[in-house]
Scaffold this motif. Sequence first.
Motif, PDB file in Angstrom:
ATOM      1  N   UNK A  59       0.834  -1.208   0.000  1.00 21.02           N
ATOM      2  CA  UNK A  59       0.000   0.000   0.000  1.00 21.02           C
ATOM      3  C   UNK A  59       0.874   1.266   0.000  1.00 21.02           C
ATOM      4  N   UNK A  60       1.893   1.302   0.869  1.00 22.43           N
ATOM      5  CA  UNK A  60       2.769   2.487   0.927  1.00 22.43           C
ATOM      6  C   UNK A  60       3.569   2.635  -0.367  1.00 22.43           C
ATOM      7  N   UNK A  61       4.035   1.530  -0.883  1.00 20.81           N
ATOM      8  CA  UNK A  61       4.826   1.580  -2.124  1.00 20.81           C
ATOM      9  C   UNK A  61       3.978   2.166  -3.259  1.00 20.81           C
ATOM     10  N   UNK A  62       2.721   1.733  -3.326  1.00 19.02           N
ATOM     11  CA  UNK A  62       1.838   2.224  -4.398  1.00 19.02           C
ATOM     12  C   UNK A  62       1.584   3.722  -4.227  1.00 19.02           C
ATOM     13  N   UNK A  63       1.358   4.145  -2.976  1.00 16.24           N
ATOM     14  CA  UNK A  63       1.092   5.585  -2.756  1.00 16.24           C
ATOM     15  C   UNK A  63       2.314   6.423  -3.113  1.00 16.24           C
ATOM     16  N   UNK A  64       3.486   5.920  -2.746  1.00 13.87           N
ATOM     17  CA  UNK A  64       4.703   6.668  -3.079  1.00 13.87           C
ATOM     18  C   UNK A  64       4.888   6.725  -4.596  1.00 13.87           C
TER      19      UNK A  64
END
Length: 297
Positions: A59-64
Amino acid sequence: MSSTYTTIRSILQTTSLDRVDAKVLLYYLIHHHYQWPRSYLISHDLDVLSDAFLKDWVCLEAKRQEGVPVAYLTHTRYFHQIDLIVSPDVLIPRPETELLVERGISTIVDFLHANPMRFNSSNRLNILDLGCGSGAIILAIAKQFQKSPFFAHLNFMASDVSPSALKVAQQNANNLSLSDYVQFFESNWFDQLPFEQFGIILSNPPYLSSNDSHLQMGDLRFEPLGALSDFADGLSAYRLICAQARQRLLSGGSILFEHGFEQAKDVQAILHKESFVQILTEKDYSGLDRVTFAQKG
Ligand code: GLN
């Protein structure tokens, strides 16, 4: 990404994120999930990670990848020796703003030295941060003075027009054990402030013009527009603040601004027009004009 045998090492080998960003996000997650220290990014990089961890990582990787700033994903930013909470309601404090903090601290010390015996715990020197956002500037300055004998002679005040930004600032003051020493006001510049005379006024106002292309680039796309741009020529906040600042400053008091790297001459001209003296500009650590300060004569 398969959850079998996924490790910090395998994530770092396969992610398309910038390596520093990936490490900051991974540290945030190992701290959150396992309370591991930062060194475990290296010493435990072959430990198998839990499914819950991997779900959060994806999830964090996608947002970044979409461009969301790292500080909004980890909810924190280190600034001038303090850890601050940040949210999309506030600008992410920039390294160059530390220069405004440094100059603010030395200006306060100079003012106290120039006025010996004038300030004490019942007649304090008022310091004001206009448009405080996360509280970065006023809290960093207050923190620097907290252990000094001067601290009891200083009164720290800050204002912002955004109630949601003020919530973040207040939370930061609480976390830094400064809430008894910094007062926050919801105010459009000076409008709703109690009528006090200030020794030092600092501000990092919105200074990008409405057509500045940077607003469509990188992290800025996710930051509050009203903290970045005045929706005009980038100088309207300086005009407004300077027009009112003289009557709110003690004689010999100072005003200090951060501004865009091409705005030094314009900010100097505005200060000059309002009869400020000793107008000086300093360059930031990248060699760009960044902070201009002046005195009420
Ligand atoms: N320094 C910020 C930037 O250009 C702008 C901050 C501001 O407008 N005060 O990214």
